[in-house]
Design an enzyme around this catalytic site. Structure first.
Site, short mmCIF file in Angstrom:
data_model
loop_
_atom_site.label_atom_id
_atom_site.label_comp_id
_atom_site.label_asym_id
_atom_site.label_seq_id
_atom_site.Cartn_x
_atom_site.Cartn_y
_atom_site.Cartn_z
N SER A 15 43.89 42.29 49.74
CA SER A 15 42.63 42.04 50.44
C SER A 15 42.68 40.80 51.34
CB SER A 15 41.49 41.90 49.44
OG SER A 15 41.30 43.09 48.72
N HIS A 46 39.58 36.08 49.59
CA HIS A 46 39.11 36.72 50.82
C HIS A 46 38.82 35.69 51.90
CE1 HIS A 46 37.55 40.51 48.52
NE2 HIS A 46 38.85 40.33 48.43
#
Length: 295
Positions: A192, A246
């Site tokens: 991610s 993230h």
């Protein structure tokens, strides 16, 4: 959708956002980004679509332009799987798949060896800052991340070129995992952070060329911003999601893209040049010899 870690995995392994969201929702969001404006219409100059960067065989130009319709229909487009223009994206997709097969074959021994575990990183196992980005907790986790990579990866690779694409991907992965290591105690795996970095690189490209691209840039920035907002909203709603990973990947991708480009400018002699702050991976001037402004 929560994923229950296998008993052999480090306790509390965190995953990326894509593991938590419903598959249909993610596909719809990613579809908006790729389908909002056709890729060939988003580029600030013709060479990408007319053959200066795109090989003639991929664009249907040159000596093969008189081929039959059946031959043209069988030729791969610039963003289709297997196209030379998305070779890095396809290589990463295959690598992630192979890594997951090795996880299964090793009965998660590979997960124990490569996941981001803070105490082990602190003990000197620094490779985990990178290897954790190539591991996934389940087939569904891999599928969703692979779908995201296959959606935004070719777009980013076509704009930036292979070297800059890989620089963004790997740097975003390491920066994201480092942020997670510094700010999140739980173990984590998943691509991610690198995917957020690719999204940031697209955003940087369209923001940087917003004056020359006008509405095309605005449309893409709006779609990317919407996708980011929904991703972050879902991320913040779950304690199992590695939000710092993230955010670190997003910042890493934006910084690398700002430094390495592309940054396309019109020179005094009318030629288009790629002039980012660091020009080590910039396109050569001859790439834009056939430049024609979009109309």
């Amino acid at each position: 959708m929560a994923v229950t870690p296998h008993s052999a995995r480090p306790a509390g392994v965190q995953c990326g956002f894509q593991v938590q969201v419903r598959q249909g929702c993610m596909q719809q969001l990613l579809g908006r980004v790729s389908a909002a404006v056709p890729i060939h219409a988003c580029l600030p100059c013709r060479p990408f679509a007319a053959g200066s960067i795109v090989p003639r065989a991929a664009t249907g130009t040159g000596s093969n332009s008189s081929s039959s319709d059946s031959n043209n229909s069988s030729r791969k487009g610039p963003l289709d799987f297997g196209s030379p223009l998305r070779r890095c994206t396809d290589s990463l997709l295959v690598l992630n798949g192979l890594m997951f097969l090795l996880q299964w074959a090793s009965k998660d021994a590979l997960m124990l060896w490569g996941a981001k575990v803070n105490s082990l990183v602190a003990a000197g196992q620094w490779w985990r800052l990178l290897t954790s980005s190539f591991l996934h907790t389940s087939a569904f986790h891999l599928l969703i991340n692979s779908h995201a990579l296959a959606t935004i990866g070719p777009h980013a690779e076509l704009l930036a070129g292979r070297q800059r694409f890989m620089a963004v991907y790997f740097t975003s992965a390491v920066v994201g995992t480092t942020a997670s290591y510094l700010l999140t105690p739980s173990p984590s795996v998943g691509a991610s952070a690198a995917l957020f970095g690719l999204g940031a690189s697209l955003g940087m490209f369209y923001w940087r060329h917003r004056d020359s691209m006008g509405r095309r840039s605005e449309a893409m920035l709006q779609q990317l911003g919407l996708t980011l907002a929904i991703n972050m909203a879902y991320s913040l709603a779950s304690r199992r999601i590695d939000n710092w990973g993230h955010i670190g990947g997003l910042i890493g991708g934006a910084v690398v893209s700002w430094l390495l480009g592309p940054r396309l400018v019109r020179a005094a002699n009318g030629r288009t040049l790629d002039q980012p702050p660091l020009s080590v991976m910039a396109y050569k001037a001859r790439v834009f010899d056939n430049y024609k402004p979009l109309t």
